[in-house]
Design a protein around this motif. Structure first.
Motif, mmCIF file in Angstrom:
data_model
loop_
_atom_site.group_PDB
_atom_site.id
_atom_site.type_symbol
_atom_site.label_atom_id
_atom_site.label_comp_id
_atom_site.label_asym_id
_atom_site.label_seq_id
_atom_site.Cartn_x
_atom_site.Cartn_y
_atom_site.Cartn_z
ATOM 1 N N ARG A 13 -33.303 -37.520 0.206
ATOM 2 C CA ARG A 13 -34.473 -36.721 0.589
ATOM 3 C C ARG A 13 -35.670 -36.985 -0.316
ATOM 4 N N MET A 14 -35.615 -38.089 -1.060
ATOM 5 C CA MET A 14 -36.697 -38.422 -1.995
ATOM 6 C C MET A 14 -37.336 -39.750 -1.641
ATOM 7 N N GLU A 15 -38.575 -39.911 -2.071
ATOM 8 C CA GLU A 15 -39.245 -41.201 -1.982
ATOM 9 C C GLU A 15 -38.778 -42.087 -3.131
ATOM 10 N N ASP A 55 -37.668 -40.643 -18.099
ATOM 11 C CA ASP A 55 -37.868 -40.509 -16.657
ATOM 12 C C ASP A 55 -37.654 -41.841 -15.938
ATOM 13 N N SER A 96 -37.684 -43.724 -11.737
ATOM 14 C CA SER A 96 -37.973 -43.563 -10.316
ATOM 15 C C SER A 96 -36.663 -43.237 -9.597
ATOM 16 N N ALA A 97 -36.772 -42.660 -8.426
ATOM 17 C CA ALA A 97 -35.572 -42.344 -7.648
ATOM 18 C C ALA A 97 -34.787 -43.612 -7.328
ATOM 19 N N SER A 137 -40.317 -43.914 -5.152
ATOM 20 C CA SER A 137 -41.163 -43.886 -6.352
ATOM 21 C C SER A 137 -41.174 -42.534 -7.064
ATOM 22 N N GLU A 138 -40.541 -41.526 -6.481
ATOM 23 C CA GLU A 138 -40.544 -40.189 -7.090
ATOM 24 C C GLU A 138 -39.916 -40.244 -8.481
ATOM 25 N N ARG A 139 -40.536 -39.604 -9.457
ATOM 26 C CA ARG A 139 -40.068 -39.640 -10.841
ATOM 27 C C ARG A 139 -39.045 -38.536 -11.089
ATOM 28 N N LEU A 140 -37.986 -38.926 -11.786
ATOM 29 C CA LEU A 140 -36.891 -37.997 -12.056
ATOM 30 C C LEU A 140 -36.531 -38.040 -13.539
#
Length: 262
Positions: free
Chosen positions: A109-111, A122, A124-125, A113-116
């Motif tokens: 459910r993530m893009e 951190d 990217s997904a 490039s989303e940072r985690l």
């Protein structure tokens, strides 16, 4: 994210199927990881996947709450595996299945490039998912080594017709190969070495003669060889000197000594 998650699930399912084919007694066999049995390896996967799932659900607070324990990462890892040591192996594998499913569900459910948040900073997904694939494959090597007595695949030409090698390299290794090259600055920093400004390129031959190149095109520091060799080196399951990997340039030579994907 679809491609990396599809490959992550495939890698996990392949290892799961291998585990279903071993005996109850095999779960107590020693693996190349000092002091760890096959059950410890799967216990570690269950532990780290549950931690990853909690991070994806609750965010940075999970890592902040565990920061003092994570300061000694090896001890934290050992405690995680130890909590599964006295359980039935079927319970251990079920816990791994539940945890890894939660990770895949959250990442789906993530893009990309989303940072985690993660243990060392951190990500990217996409990189988060690649880390999960890398760890599954690496510990799978340990598990299979305990049963098969090797970490390297049998050459295709040496297999009988219809025979499959559980250690055969797949095109899923492209993710780990990419991660190993991307992690080189981190590996140099951990080793107390200066990473070259021009970067390091990795040129590999994957399964079925696929060509994979990672890193800057204009650098004179290059590592060349088979993808399986590179991946086993960056997950610390094989020494570069025991492979056919070649380095062009002093920094590339050093990279083969310090490379690690985690």
């Amino acid at each position: 994210m679809r491609e990396i998650l599809s490959d992550l699930v495939a890698e996990e399912q392949q290892l799961d199927q291998f585990l279903q084919g071993i005996s109850d007694r095999d779960w107590k066999k020693k693996t190349p990881a000092s002091g760890w049995t096959i059950q410890d390896q799967v216990g570690h996967l269950a532990h780290i996947e549950r931690f990853a799932a909690d991070v994806l659900e609750k965010g940075r607070s999970v890592i902040d709450d565990a920061r003092s324990e994570l300061a000694d990462f090896d001890a934290w890892t050992e405690r995680g595996a130890a909590q599964y040591r006295r359980r039935r192996h079927q319970e251990v594998i079920e816990q791994w299945r539940f945890a890894r499913a939660d990770v895949v569900d959250a990442l789906s459910r993530m893009e990309a490039s989303e940072r985690l948040p993660w243990i060392h900073g951190d990500l990217s997904a996409r990189t988060f998912a690649t880390m999960r694939l890398m760890e599954t494959w690496a510990h799978g090597l340990d598990i299979k080594a305990a049963i098969l007595g090797r970490v390297e695949p049998i050459p295709e030409d040496d297999l009988d017709e219809g025979e499959e090698d559980p250690l055969a390299d797949t095109d899923r290794l492209r993710h780990i190969a990419w991660l190993g090259q991307r992690a080189l600055p981190f590996a140099f920093e951990q080793a107390g070495e200066q990473f070259p400004e021009q970067g390091i390129r990795v040129e590999l031959m994957g399964p079925k003669y696929a060509t994979w190149r990672f890193g800057p095109e204009d650098t004179d520091q290059v590592i060349k060889g088979m993808a399986g060799d590179w991946c086993r080196v960056v997950v610390r399951r094989q020494h570069a000197g025991d492979t056919g990997l070649k380095a062009v340039g002093d920094y590339a030579e050093l990279a083969l000594k310090v490379a690690k994907a985690y």
